[in-house]
Every structure is written in C-alpha cells, then in structure tokens.
Design a protein around this motif. Structure first.
Motif, PDB file in Angstrom:
ATOM      1  N   UNK A 165     -46.847  15.203  -9.580  1.00 37.43           N
ATOM      2  CA  UNK A 165     -46.074  16.203  -9.863  1.00 37.43           C
ATOM      3  C   UNK A 165     -45.271  16.857  -8.878  1.00 37.43           C
ATOM      4  N   UNK A 166     -43.956  16.717  -8.530  1.00 31.12           N
ATOM      5  CA  UNK A 166     -43.342  16.875  -7.156  1.00 31.12           C
ATOM      6  C   UNK A 166     -43.388  18.383  -6.912  1.00 31.12           C
ATOM      7  N   UNK A 167     -43.596  19.300  -7.827  1.00 29.28           N
ATOM      8  CA  UNK A 167     -43.760  20.582  -7.377  1.00 29.28           C
ATOM      9  C   UNK A 167     -45.335  21.036  -7.149  1.00 29.28           C
ATOM     10  N   UNK A 168     -46.098  20.202  -7.584  1.00 34.77           N
ATOM     11  CA  UNK A 168     -47.773  20.509  -7.486  1.00 34.77           C
ATOM     12  C   UNK A 168     -48.095  19.817  -6.262  1.00 34.77           C
ATOM     13  N   UNK A 169     -47.916  18.469  -5.981  1.00 35.08           N
ATOM     14  CA  UNK A 169     -48.652  17.791  -4.928  1.00 35.08           C
ATOM     15  C   UNK A 169     -47.673  16.754  -4.235  1.00 35.08           C
ATOM     16  N   UNK A 170     -46.438  17.258  -3.923  1.00 34.06           N
ATOM     17  CA  UNK A 170     -45.593  16.386  -3.207  1.00 34.06           C
ATOM     18  C   UNK A 170     -46.210  15.678  -2.085  1.00 34.06           C
ATOM     19  N   UNK A 171     -47.161  16.146  -1.387  1.00 32.44           N
ATOM     20  CA  UNK A 171     -47.651  15.575   0.027  1.00 32.44           C
ATOM     21  C   UNK A 171     -48.435  14.295  -0.294  1.00 32.44           C
TER      22      UNK A 171
ATOM     23  N   UNK B  24     -43.187  12.833 -19.194  1.00 37.92           N
ATOM     24  CA  UNK B  24     -42.994  11.581 -19.092  1.00 37.92           C
ATOM     25  C   UNK B  24     -41.557  11.187 -18.236  1.00 37.92           C
ATOM     26  N   UNK B  25     -40.637  10.737 -18.882  1.00 40.77           N
ATOM     27  CA  UNK B  25     -39.221  10.188 -18.184  1.00 40.77           C
ATOM     28  C   UNK B  25     -38.794  11.012 -17.244  1.00 40.77           C
ATOM     29  N   UNK B  26     -38.531  12.505 -17.505  1.00 45.45           N
ATOM     30  CA  UNK B  26     -38.199  13.377 -16.490  1.00 45.45           C
ATOM     31  C   UNK B  26     -39.007  13.517 -15.330  1.00 45.45           C
ATOM     32  N   UNK B  27     -40.389  13.515 -15.603  1.00 49.28           N
ATOM     33  CA  UNK B  27     -41.202  13.561 -14.560  1.00 49.28           C
ATOM     34  C   UNK B  27     -41.130  12.368 -13.686  1.00 49.28           C
ATOM     35  N   UNK B  28     -41.209  11.228 -14.225  1.00 51.16           N
ATOM     36  CA  UNK B  28     -40.927  10.015 -13.454  1.00 51.16           C
ATOM     37  C   UNK B  28     -39.534  10.183 -12.515  1.00 51.16           C
ATOM     38  N   UNK B  29     -38.510  10.351 -13.234  1.00 52.92           N
ATOM     39  CA  UNK B  29     -37.077  10.510 -12.329  1.00 52.92           C
ATOM     40  C   UNK B  29     -37.282  11.436 -11.188  1.00 52.92           C
ATOM     41  N   UNK B  30     -37.998  12.510 -11.497  1.00 51.71           N
ATOM     42  CA  UNK B  30     -38.108  13.514 -10.612  1.00 51.71           C
ATOM     43  C   UNK B  30     -38.790  12.906  -9.207  1.00 51.71           C
ATOM     44  N   UNK B  31     -40.164  12.225  -9.671  1.00 50.68           N
ATOM     45  CA  UNK B  31     -40.833  11.439  -8.423  1.00 50.68           C
ATOM     46  C   UNK B  31     -39.950  10.321  -7.665  1.00 50.68           C
ATOM     47  N   UNK B  32     -39.002   9.746  -8.588  1.00 51.31           N
ATOM     48  CA  UNK B  32     -38.094   8.798  -7.720  1.00 51.31           C
ATOM     49  C   UNK B  32     -37.030   9.698  -6.889  1.00 51.31           C
ATOM     50  N   UNK B  33     -36.723  10.661  -7.481  1.00 55.67           N
ATOM     51  CA  UNK B  33     -35.710  11.603  -6.514  1.00 55.67           C
ATOM     52  C   UNK B  33     -36.260  11.969  -5.402  1.00 55.67           C
TER      53      UNK B  33
ATOM     54  N   UNK C 214     -32.694  -5.172  -9.073  1.00 53.93           N
ATOM     55  CA  UNK C 214     -33.213  -3.603  -9.198  1.00 53.93           C
ATOM     56  C   UNK C 214     -34.259  -3.756  -7.826  1.00 53.93           C
ATOM     57  N   UNK C 215     -33.961  -2.282  -7.130  1.00 51.23           N
ATOM     58  CA  UNK C 215     -34.960  -1.898  -6.056  1.00 51.23           C
ATOM     59  C   UNK C 215     -36.108  -1.200  -6.454  1.00 51.23           C
ATOM     60  N   UNK C 216     -35.751  -0.368  -7.366  1.00 48.72           N
ATOM     61  CA  UNK C 216     -36.908   0.447  -8.156  1.00 48.72           C
ATOM     62  C   UNK C 216     -37.172   0.307  -9.744  1.00 48.72           C
ATOM     63  N   UNK C 217     -38.089   0.474 -10.129  1.00 45.82           N
ATOM     64  CA  UNK C 217     -38.336   0.215 -11.289  1.00 45.82           C
ATOM     65  C   UNK C 217     -39.104   1.477 -12.155  1.00 45.82           C
ATOM     66  N   UNK C 218     -38.393   1.781 -13.268  1.00 48.73           N
ATOM     67  CA  UNK C 218     -39.183   2.951 -14.237  1.00 48.73           C
ATOM     68  C   UNK C 218     -39.768   2.168 -15.425  1.00 48.73           C
ATOM     69  N   UNK C 219     -41.179   2.590 -15.455  1.00 43.84           N
ATOM     70  CA  UNK C 219     -42.153   1.497 -16.467  1.00 43.84           C
ATOM     71  C   UNK C 219     -42.493   2.735 -17.450  1.00 43.84           C
ATOM     72  N   UNK C 220     -41.968   2.383 -18.589  1.00 46.07           N
ATOM     73  CA  UNK C 220     -42.451   2.861 -19.725  1.00 46.07           C
ATOM     74  C   UNK C 220     -42.994   2.169 -20.927  1.00 46.07           C
TER      75      UNK C 220
ATOM     76  N   UNK D   5     -44.334   4.819 -12.599  1.00 43.68           N
ATOM     77  CA  UNK D   5     -44.637   4.348 -13.806  1.00 43.68           C
ATOM     78  C   UNK D   5     -45.323   5.606 -14.780  1.00 43.68           C
ATOM     79  N   UNK D   6     -45.074   5.557 -15.969  1.00 44.07           N
ATOM     80  CA  UNK D   6     -45.572   6.365 -17.009  1.00 44.07           C
ATOM     81  C   UNK D   6     -46.772   5.990 -17.458  1.00 44.07           C
TER      82      UNK D   6
END
Ligand code: NAP
Length: 352
Positions: A107-113, A329-338, A64-70, A92-93
């Motif tokens: 949160x990609x909509x709030x502070x993508x920078x 949780x999960x959706x927020x993390x997947x959006x970060x990775x996207x 794996x190159x990336x990890x989602x942690x729950x 990570x969650x």
C-alpha cells in the motif's frame, strides 16, 4: 513521458471494469491488451479492443511491459509467475503471491519501502510481481499505519462487506437479499496475515511481521459497494480523541508527496457526523485534487473514511469505510504501478 504499454487480465470482472476506468487516458499507461476467460474471448471492450483469451503467449505478443491482473487466484498464480519469467512487471490483485517472501504486498502510503522486494526479484527473475492486499486489509492497514506511532497494540475488527467483494458470480441473490452472512471463507486468516506483513519491517531482504495483534470477524451484507468495518484499537497508553483525529486526518505519505495520478490528496478522511461513514454516501471519498487527478478525478474512491471516533482510556473505537473494488483492488494496484514508474522500475525504453 512515453506511455508504457500494459495488459489487463480479467477485464470483464468487477475489478477489471474499475481498471478500465482508471487506465482510460492515464498519464503513464496505455492499455494495449485485454484478456478474460475463453467465455469472453473475441468480444470487444474498452476503446473497441478485442478481448483475448488469457494465455502468456497472447500477453507477451501484445508488447505489454506491465500487467494488471484481476484474475481469480487459481488462474493468476501460475500465469503471473510465467509472465514474471518473461520479463514483465506484474501488478496483481489476486491472493496467489501475496505472502511469498520475495513479493511486496504494497500500500504505497503504508509500506512504500517494501517495493524494494520487487527490485530484489530482478536479481533472480527477468521481471517481478507486486501485489496489493485483500480489500478489507487495504482500508484497515492504511488507517492503522498512523496509529502505530501512538503505541497501537491490539485491534479487534468486525466487517460488513459488500456483495461486490465476492466478484461477479460471488454470492447468490437468494442468500444475501434481506440477510447477513456471518462468514466469508478464508477472509479472517487473510486479514491477520496480510496486515501483519504490510505493517511489518523490511530488514535484510525479509519482512518481519508486525507484532500488533488483530482479531477479525467478517460478514457479508446486502450492500453493493463499500466495506464498512467496526474497529476497536487498544494502545499501550491512554489516547485522546483529538490526537487520534489529527494522526488520521493529517496522514500523508510518498504518493501524496510525489503527486501520483491516482493518489488522493488526503488518504484518510475523518467525518464528524454521528451517523457516518455510510456506503451509500461515502464510498467515493477521495478528493479529486485537480493538480493530482486532472480531469478524470482519478482519486475518487481512493480515500478511506473514518467516523464515530470514541476514545475510552487506552482504547479507541471507530468505523471505517473503503471502496472495495477501487482502493481495495484496481485503484490500489494502479497506485502501486505509478510508484514503480516513478522509481524507474518499469523501463519506458522497453516499450519500443
Ligand atoms: N471484488 C473485490 O472487491 C476484490 C477486491 C480485492 C481483490 N480482488 C481480487 O481480484 C480478482 C478479481 O476479482 P473480481 O471481483 O473482479 O472477480 P470477477 O468479477 O469474478 O472477475 C473475474 C475475471 O477473471 C476472468 N476469469 C475467470 N476465470 C478465469 C480463468 N480460468 N482464466 C482466465 N480468466 C478467468 C473472468 O472472465 P470471464 O468474464 O470471461 O469469466 C473475469 O474477467 C480476484 O483474485 C479477487 O480475489 C477482488
């Protein structure tokens, strides 16, 4: 594009299960490793993958190159640092690294920078850790962001949090059936500190917390999914209902512009009915725009619903609702990775 192999840690938990749904046939990611505790090791899960015990060696061996942690925070803290040291991109969650100075709380909509902090980690570590916030904060900070431009000064928030927020073994049925528990350990402190970091300014490699004052009171209610929040926002000047409504429902940001696969077309849905939002009716909000979401409707549960807007002079009261295990949780993390993929910070080539 070639799909990036990812590992999911904590796959048998409430958040883990949402990850499995969201990563199924994902356009960027391919689930190649599932882990949980030794209690679940060797059982099978999504697409008949065998669940491994959560160890750094197993995860690295999977390619794996990336990890989602729950994982629970205590297990996540040292392991996520070890995986970063092995060159993995960790999303990570868990709460363990959220307030580390060099870790984005995103949160990609709030502070993508703030994702820039991940790139800074790459100067001193082979990989990086990116976190998403506590489930209340994931909805609250998203709704507060467009209000900051109207002169937001103080926020009082009372939460009505679903049982699933405490995880699979979180709250005993006997304690919550027909009851409300007006305390969730550590939650109010997290809301203040994490919201301050997310709405803060990144300058010179550091985030300076936002000066907006937050006063939370948290309770657990006998609801399955969806955290309802009663918010009272104070502004530096009188505000009108229409300008608040426009600021919220017209809000869109980088995930919408980039059409990230899990991004809802409209991140904040303002409802006009007198008795909405309600967890049982609105928790799955998130327009599955066919262009963005494809056949999976990935944006389901990714929008935050706002209702009962009541402006009074320089104050506005309202309710908001978010899906705690998806947007929170999960959706927020997947959006970060996207977003990290689209920035080119998870190299595809390393997949080989
Ligand atoms: N629930 C929410 O709404 C929510 C929202 C935002 C963030 N979070 C955070 O997300 C994480 C997961 O939450 P959850 O609600 O999904 O919890 P959960 O239902 O209790 O699931 C925990 C997962 O971690 C595994 N696990 C537990 N202890 C472990 C250990 N010592 N070593 C390895 N694996 C271990 C469990 O495996 P077994 O099944 O084998 O025990 C399970 O897969 C937590 O950090 C939580 O704070 C949760």
């Amino acid at each position: 594009m070639k799909k990036i192999k990812v590992a999911l840690l904590g796959c048998t938990g409430l958040v883990g299960r949402e990850f499995i749904r969201l990563l199924d046939d994902h356009p960027y990611f391919e689930l190649s490793c599932l882990t949980a505790s030794s209690r679940s090791a060797n059982k099978t899960c999504a697409e008949a993958l065998v669940i491994r015990e959560t160890t750094a060696a197993e995860i690295i061996r999977s390619g794996a190159r990336a990890v989602f942690s729950a994982l629970p925070a205590a297990a996540a803290g040292p392991l996520e640092a070890e995986l970063r040291a092995a060159g993995l991109r960790v999303f990570s969650n868990a709460g363990a690294h959220r307030l580390d100075g060099n870790v984005p709380l995103l949160i990609p909509e709030v502070n993508p920078g703030h994702l820039e902090l991940a790139r800074q980690q790459l100067r001193t570590h082979p990989g990086f850790i990116v976190t998403n916030p506590n489930c209340v904060v994931a909805g609250l900070a998203l709704v507060l962001k467009p209000l900051t431009a109207l002169g937001l000064r103080t926020v009082t928030v009372t939460t009505f949090q679903a049982v699933s927020g405490g995880g699979r073994r979180g709250v005993a049925a006997w304690d919550i059936l027909g009851n409300v528990v007006p305390f969730i350990a550590g939650e109010e402190e997290k809301i203040v500190r994490e919201t301050g970091k997310i709405l803060g300014e990144l300058a010179g490699g550091h985030v300076a917390d936002s000066p907006i004052e937050i006063y939370p009171s948290c309770s657990r209610v006998p609801v399955r999914e969806g955290h309802l929040q009663s918010v009272s926002a104070e502004f530096v000047r009188p505000v009108g209902g229409e300008e608040i409504k426009e600021a919220l429902s017209g809000f869109a940001a980088e995930p919408q512009q980039l059409k990230l696969p899990t991004a809802p077309a409209q991140p904040i849905v303002v409802r006009g009915e007198e008795d909405r939002p309600q967890p049982s009716l609105d928790v799955q909000a998130g327009e599955p725009d066919p262009v963005v979401a494809g056949r999976h409707g990935r944006a389901r549960g990714m929008a935050v619903s706002v209702g009962r807007l009541r402006p009074r002079g320089s104050r506005c009261d309202f309710f908001l609702l978010l899906h705690n295990t998806v947007r929170g949780a999960a959706g927020g993390s997947v959006l970060n990775a996207e977003l990290a993929v689209r920035k080119g910070w998870i190299p595809e080539a390393a997949n080989d």
